[in-house]
Design a protein around this motif. Structure first.
Motif, short mmCIF file in Angstrom:
data_model
loop_
_atom_site.label_atom_id
_atom_site.label_comp_id
_atom_site.label_asym_id
_atom_site.label_seq_id
_atom_site.Cartn_x
_atom_site.Cartn_y
_atom_site.Cartn_z
N LEU A 230 0.86 -1.18 0.00
CA LEU A 230 0.00 0.00 0.00
C LEU A 230 0.90 1.23 0.00
CD1 LEU A 230 -2.58 -1.09 2.74
CD2 LEU A 230 -2.73 -1.43 0.27
N LEU A 231 0.45 2.30 -0.66
CA LEU A 231 1.25 3.51 -0.77
C LEU A 231 0.59 4.68 -0.05
CD1 LEU A 231 2.37 3.45 -4.52
CD2 LEU A 231 3.77 2.92 -2.52
N ILE A 232 1.41 5.56 0.49
CA ILE A 232 0.96 6.82 1.06
C ILE A 232 1.66 7.94 0.32
CG2 ILE A 232 2.75 6.80 2.87
CD1 ILE A 232 0.72 8.15 4.71
N PHE A 233 0.91 8.97 0.01
CA PHE A 233 1.42 10.09 -0.80
C PHE A 233 1.87 9.63 -2.18
CE2 PHE A 233 2.80 11.39 3.63
CZ PHE A 233 1.66 12.14 3.87
N GLY A 234 1.41 8.45 -2.59
CA GLY A 234 1.68 7.98 -3.93
C GLY A 234 3.06 7.40 -4.15
N THR A 235 3.96 7.52 -3.19
CA THR A 235 5.34 7.05 -3.39
C THR A 235 5.89 6.21 -2.24
OG1 THR A 235 6.16 9.15 -2.46
CG2 THR A 235 5.94 9.02 -4.87
N LEU A 236 5.49 6.51 -1.01
CA LEU A 236 6.05 5.83 0.16
C LEU A 236 5.21 4.61 0.52
CD1 LEU A 236 6.81 8.95 2.39
CD2 LEU A 236 8.40 7.70 0.90
N ARG A 237 5.87 3.52 0.88
CA ARG A 237 5.16 2.32 1.29
C ARG A 237 4.61 2.52 2.70
NH1 ARG A 237 8.01 -2.88 -1.60
NH2 ARG A 237 8.66 -1.79 -3.48
N THR A 238 3.31 2.45 2.80
CA THR A 238 2.63 2.81 4.05
C THR A 238 3.14 2.00 5.24
OG1 THR A 238 0.65 3.27 2.74
CG2 THR A 238 0.37 3.09 5.12
N ALA A 239 3.29 0.69 5.06
CA ALA A 239 3.71 -0.16 6.18
C ALA A 239 5.12 0.18 6.65
CB ALA A 239 3.65 -1.63 5.77
N GLN A 240 5.99 0.59 5.75
CA GLN A 240 7.35 0.96 6.14
C GLN A 240 7.35 2.26 6.93
OE1 GLN A 240 9.39 0.75 2.26
NE2 GLN A 240 10.51 -1.02 3.04
N VAL A 241 6.58 3.23 6.46
CA VAL A 241 6.48 4.50 7.18
C VAL A 241 5.92 4.28 8.58
CG1 VAL A 241 5.34 6.76 7.23
CG2 VAL A 241 6.22 5.86 5.07
N LEU A 242 4.84 3.50 8.65
CA LEU A 242 4.22 3.24 9.95
C LEU A 242 5.14 2.43 10.85
CD1 LEU A 242 1.77 3.66 11.68
CD2 LEU A 242 0.70 1.66 10.62
N SER A 243 5.89 1.49 10.28
CA SER A 243 6.82 0.68 11.08
C SER A 243 7.90 1.56 11.71
CB SER A 243 7.47 -0.39 10.20
OG SER A 243 6.52 -1.35 9.79
N ILE A 244 8.43 2.49 10.96
CA ILE A 244 9.45 3.40 11.50
C ILE A 244 8.86 4.24 12.63
CG2 ILE A 244 10.88 5.42 10.97
CD1 ILE A 244 11.22 4.25 8.15
N ILE A 245 7.65 4.73 12.43
CA ILE A 245 6.98 5.53 13.46
C ILE A 245 6.76 4.70 14.72
CG2 ILE A 245 4.83 6.71 14.07
CD1 ILE A 245 4.63 7.57 11.13
N LEU A 246 6.32 3.45 14.54
CA LEU A 246 6.04 2.59 15.70
C LEU A 246 7.31 2.21 16.45
CD1 LEU A 246 3.31 0.24 14.18
CD2 LEU A 246 3.00 2.00 15.92
N ILE A 247 8.39 1.95 15.73
CA ILE A 247 9.66 1.61 16.39
C ILE A 247 10.15 2.78 17.23
CG2 ILE A 247 12.10 1.09 16.00
CD1 ILE A 247 11.18 -0.47 13.47
N ILE A 248 10.22 3.96 16.61
CA ILE A 248 10.70 5.15 17.33
C ILE A 248 9.75 5.51 18.47
CG2 ILE A 248 11.18 7.62 17.10
CD1 ILE A 248 12.03 7.08 14.21
N GLY A 249 8.44 5.46 18.19
CA GLY A 249 7.46 5.80 19.21
C GLY A 249 7.49 4.86 20.40
N SER A 250 7.68 3.57 20.15
CA SER A 250 7.73 2.59 21.23
C SER A 250 8.96 2.78 22.10
CB SER A 250 7.71 1.17 20.66
OG SER A 250 6.50 0.90 19.99
N ILE A 251 10.09 3.07 21.48
CA ILE A 251 11.33 3.31 22.25
C ILE A 251 11.17 4.55 23.12
CG2 ILE A 251 13.77 3.92 22.07
CD1 ILE A 251 13.87 2.18 19.52
N ILE A 252 10.62 5.62 22.53
CA ILE A 252 10.39 6.85 23.30
C ILE A 252 9.44 6.59 24.46
CG2 ILE A 252 9.35 9.15 23.20
CD1 ILE A 252 10.40 9.38 20.34
#
Length: 270
Positions: A230-252
């Motif tokens: 799935l894509l977000i903004f037409g270019t970024l893979r949604t799951a990868q973007v969300l995974s990065i957010i979840l990793i950083i957010g969980s550590i914080i």
């Protein structure tokens, strides 16, 4: 050989007008195994026997609806001409991230109403959630979805895979990475890891956040191999973007909860 590779039938059986798909059976089996694992632990932790069943009455429908809405939003071009197809979940198209978001929201509301710690419930549930995901991925296998880029048959044979998996990975005239299998195996290893971490008596909330980080790391890399992303903004893979957010957010969140004393209680307390 290429011309004779036949996909497995996605239909398990039919009862008159009712058609039962392997996709639904395997998703349900994953949910059942996860329930049994979590329910056993909830009893050990002193929670009421019917609490998990009460939670699932709300969480399971919410997870399915959330998973479908998430998928449809990012694949709307598939449903624009016939919006009613959005209800055909037996055809596949349930996004795990949508299910998790809906489940967490449901869990927060449930915990508040029942006056029990959300983090305690989430920690207990984490291994069961991951087990359900591991089994559920085989539903994607039966539907020939969640696969990666093209590979040779010899590549798959070199992985010592049985023929039924190799032939099911023959899609649109070529063989593909069995990314469903990569994720399923990773998730099963994660279940073992989380069960082992129980003995460490982690701070409350950190079992669940470890699950979030663990799964997100795998999804970050596996998503890069998949072709049905799935894509977000037409270019970024949604799951990868969300995974990065979840990793950083969980550590914080782990650091924040420790520094503020919100994580002073531990998993084996009470």
């Amino acid at each position: 050989m290429l011309l004779t590779a036949q996909p497995l039938d996605p239909i398990a059986f039919e009862l008159g007008p009712i058609t039962v798909f392997w996709y639904g059976i395997l998703i349900g089996l994953g949910a059942l195994l996860g329930y049994l694992l979590v329910n056993r632990e909830m009893k050990k932790r002193g929670l009421p026997e019917d609490m998990l069943a009460d939670l699932l009455i709300f969480a399971l429908p919410a997870a399915i609806i959330g998973a479908r809405i998430y998928y449809v939003i990012f694949r709307w071009e598939q449903f624009a001409d016939n919006p009613m197809r959005a209800f055909a979940i037996w055809e596949g198209g349930l996004a795990i991230h949508g299910a998790l978001i809906a489940s967490v929201i449901t869990g927060l509301i449930f915990a508040k109403v029942k006056k029990v710690s959300f983090w305690k419930l989430a920690d207990i549930a984490a291994p069961g959630i991951l087990l359900g995901q591991a089994v559920g991925r085989w539903g994607n296998f039966m539907n020939q979805e969640v696969y990666g880029g093209e590979v040779s048959r010899s590549f798959l044979e070199g992985m010592m895979l049985p023929d039924f998996i190799i032939e099911q990975m023959f899609i649109n005239g070529s063989y593909h990475h069995p990314t469903f299998l990569y994720e399923s195996v990773w998730n099963l290893l994660g279940v073992a890891l989380l069960l082992y971490l129980r003995r460490w008596n982690l701070r409350r909330g950190e079992m669940f956040l470890t699950y979030v980080i663990y799964y997100s790391v795998a999804r970050l890399f596996i998503e890069g191999i998949r072709t049905d992303y799935l894509l977000i903004f037409g270019t970024l893979r949604t799951a990868q973007v969300l995974s990065i957010i979840l990793i950083i957010g969980s550590i914080i969140l782990i650091i924040y909860r420790r520094k503020t004393g919100l994580a002073d209680k531990r998993y084996l307390d009470d």
